[in-house]
Design a protein around this motif. Structure first.
Motif, mmCIF file in Angstrom:
data_model
loop_
_atom_site.group_PDB
_atom_site.id
_atom_site.type_symbol
_atom_site.label_atom_id
_atom_site.label_comp_id
_atom_site.label_asym_id
_atom_site.label_seq_id
_atom_site.Cartn_x
_atom_site.Cartn_y
_atom_site.Cartn_z
ATOM 1 N N ASN A 11 0.899 -1.153 -0.025
ATOM 2 C CA ASN A 11 0.052 -0.073 0.058
ATOM 3 C C ASN A 11 0.652 1.197 0.158
ATOM 4 N N LEU A 12 1.880 1.138 0.589
ATOM 5 C CA LEU A 12 2.883 2.429 0.559
ATOM 6 C C LEU A 12 3.461 2.715 -0.811
ATOM 7 N N LEU A 13 3.840 1.650 -1.650
ATOM 8 C CA LEU A 13 4.201 1.710 -2.801
ATOM 9 C C LEU A 13 3.108 2.442 -3.658
ATOM 10 N N LYS A 14 1.953 1.940 -3.411
ATOM 11 C CA LYS A 14 0.711 2.346 -4.325
ATOM 12 C C LYS A 14 0.591 3.989 -4.059
ATOM 13 N N ILE A 15 0.859 4.214 -2.836
ATOM 14 C CA ILE A 15 0.439 5.569 -2.551
ATOM 15 C C ILE A 15 1.611 6.581 -2.945
ATOM 16 N N ALA A 16 2.766 5.900 -2.862
ATOM 17 C CA ALA A 16 3.928 6.739 -3.588
ATOM 18 C C ALA A 16 3.810 6.889 -5.044
ATOM 19 N N LEU A 17 3.627 5.839 -5.477
ATOM 20 C CA LEU A 17 3.266 6.145 -7.124
ATOM 21 C C LEU A 17 2.255 6.938 -7.380
ATOM 22 N N GLN A 18 1.087 6.965 -6.760
ATOM 23 C CA GLN A 18 0.209 7.880 -7.031
ATOM 24 C C GLN A 18 0.393 9.400 -6.656
ATOM 25 N N TYR A 19 0.795 9.420 -5.459
ATOM 26 C CA TYR A 19 1.438 10.783 -4.999
ATOM 27 C C TYR A 19 2.195 11.518 -5.944
ATOM 28 N N ALA A 20 3.262 10.791 -6.271
ATOM 29 C CA ALA A 20 4.660 11.098 -7.142
ATOM 30 C C ALA A 20 4.074 11.706 -8.560
ATOM 31 N N SER A 21 2.725 10.943 -8.956
ATOM 32 C CA SER A 21 2.633 11.288 -10.414
ATOM 33 C C SER A 21 1.930 12.542 -10.560
ATOM 34 N N ASN A 22 1.558 13.301 -9.602
ATOM 35 C CA ASN A 22 1.128 14.747 -9.464
ATOM 36 C C ASN A 22 2.395 15.499 -9.905
ATOM 37 N N PHE A 23 3.442 15.333 -9.583
ATOM 38 C CA PHE A 23 4.696 16.188 -9.967
ATOM 39 C C PHE A 23 5.539 15.539 -10.743
ATOM 40 N N ASP A 24 5.357 14.401 -11.730
ATOM 41 C CA ASP A 24 6.013 13.884 -12.559
ATOM 42 C C ASP A 24 7.418 13.363 -11.892
ATOM 43 N N GLY A 25 7.064 12.700 -10.358
ATOM 44 C CA GLY A 25 8.316 11.996 -9.755
ATOM 45 C C GLY A 25 8.317 10.637 -9.966
ATOM 46 N N LEU A 26 9.583 10.168 -10.060
ATOM 47 C CA LEU A 26 10.211 8.954 -10.214
ATOM 48 C C LEU A 26 10.267 8.061 -9.108
ATOM 49 N N VAL A 27 9.698 6.829 -9.020
ATOM 50 C CA VAL A 27 9.628 6.099 -7.997
ATOM 51 C C VAL A 27 10.447 4.686 -8.189
#
Length: 417
Positions: free
Chosen positions: A161-177
């Motif tokens: 779930n942490l990875l899910k949230i990280a990918l969703q959150y980072a997509s708001n500013f084109d962040g690379l996880v």
């Protein structure tokens, strides 16, 4: 700085002079002329080497330098010096320092330490606070300060779930996880590849299954979130298959492989030498074959030295307790050039920049000079005399190399070996 590079073979498909032998005139850090036999009336410094090849500056997506906190292993200044003499003009710095790089001020600190150097340093911020896998770090603030990606170096994300949230959150500013490919409950306390060799040595094994399971999970989560994921340092044939299938589904995923995983197998561990203790572990010949094929067909996007200096106290101990890691910048090109063609070697040493949001500078008139100078010819054995790093935990010590780095030109500075 003004420099005239003479009789250089350009290796850059994005240049009009690809595969041509030309002179390159650089004035105040910019390429001002590319032609046959450029005259030098202003008596600029001339750079001439036997069988000189020039490409866009190389990029390493995974280096560790220690500073702050582990300066005895490597300082940022000496790490960047090592990178320059190894042919790299840009490196992405892992967050495995003390303290962990998990705030914007930590990012600013390492960037300030790199000011004025010939090699560009791009920090990778920790994905979670203290890289403990519990709470997300200050991703947006670190991105705004200069972090190019987010990664708990060699710490698997156990909570899906942490990875899910990280990918969703980072997509708001084109962040690379980035997500380290290892399922910890499967890998357990394994210290080498789980195969016949681990059984014969009596060492606990880390099975290929642990990597494949984590990657399969991460790719399912990636598909659900429509995020942006990079999987660092894969090492197994099954991993290549999984990522190839994901790319065919047009998922936004890339991956890298450590150069030592392309060259060395778990057979190297038969004498319990801790310089061969790396993570992910050295695997089998069939894995190497699949990894090389993955590079050739574009499934694997880039290579890395995975440069990770360790002090002698953490390496010269019993194998089970020795730290993971090897230095790799100095041996990167010589080792890679033995298993790939010149064209492919240069491609995978430069192609990672776009993924990390770093601009490339083709070898063309008017562009900033960001160049690596090298020869693909010449065989030698890697030894302590080739090490620039403070630490000497070199996995390729005593191994055959092919080709040499002459130096770099970047940030209006010329560094030659």
């Amino acid at each position: 700085m003004n420099v005239l590079i003479t009789s250089a073979i350009i290796v850059d498909p994005k240049s009009d002079f690809h595969n041509e032998t030309v002179d390159i005139l650089i004035e105040k850090g910019k390429i001002t002329n590319i032609a046959k036999n450029i005259k030098n009336p202003k008596n600029y410094k001339e750079v001439t080497f036997e069988n000189l090849h020039v490409s866009q500056g190389w990029f390493d997506s995974s280096v560790s330098f220690g500073e702050p906190g582990y300066e005895e292993r490597e300082t940022i200044a000496n790490g960047l010096k090592t990178a320059a003499h190894s042919g790299f003009t840009s490196v992405a710095l892992n967050a495995n320092t003390n303290p962990i790089i998990d705030t914007s001020s930590d990012v600013a600190f390492v960037m300030n330490k790199a000011q004025g150097q010939a090699v560009n340093l791009y920090p990778i911020g920790a994905l979670t606070k203290h890289s403990d896998g519990e709470d997300l770090a200050e991703l947006f603030d670190m991105k705004n300060t200069g972090a190019v990606a987010f990664y708990d170096y060699q710490h698997p994300i156990s909570n899906p779930n942490l990875l899910k949230i990280a990918l969703q959150y980072a997509s708001n500013f084109d962040g690379l996880v980035l997500s380290f490919p290892q399922e910890s409950k499967i890998s357990g306390s394994g210290v080498m590849n789980e195969e016949a060799m681990s059984t014969s040595l009596g060492l606990k094994g880390n099975p290929a299954l642990a990597e494949a399971l984590q990657i399969a999970r991460d790719l399912f989560i990636l598909e659900y979130t429509d995020g942006k994921l990079h999987i660092p340092t894969i090492s197994t044939s099954k991993s290549v298959d999984l990522i190839r299938a994901a790319k065919q589904k047009n998922l936004d995923v890339t991956c890298s492989v450590a150069i030592h995983n392309l060259v060395l197998t778990d057979q190297e561990l038969q004498h319990f030498e801790t310089k061969f203790k790396v993570l992910p572990p050295l695997r089998t010949p069939s894995d190497i074959e699949a990894l090389i094929e993955g590079l050739k067909d574009g499934t694997i996007d880039m290579v890395t030295s995975d440069h990770n200096p360790m002090d002698i106290e953490h390496k010269k101990i019993e194998f089970d307790y020795a730290a993971y890691g090897t230095i790799g910048l100095e041996s990167a090109f010589g080792a890679l050039n033995k298993v790939l063609t010149l064209k492919k070697s240069v491609d995978v040493l430069t192609s990672g920049k776009e993924r990390f949001g770093i601009a490339r500078s083709p070898i063309s008139v008017g562009n900033t000079a960001d160049l690596t100078l090298f020869t693909p010819n010449g065989n030698y054995t890697f030894s302590k005399e080739h090490i620039v790093s403070t630490s000497t935990n070199a996995i390729f010590d005593g191994k055959p190399m092919k080709g040499r780095v002459y130096g770099i030109f970047n940030n209006n500075q010329l560094i030659l070996n």
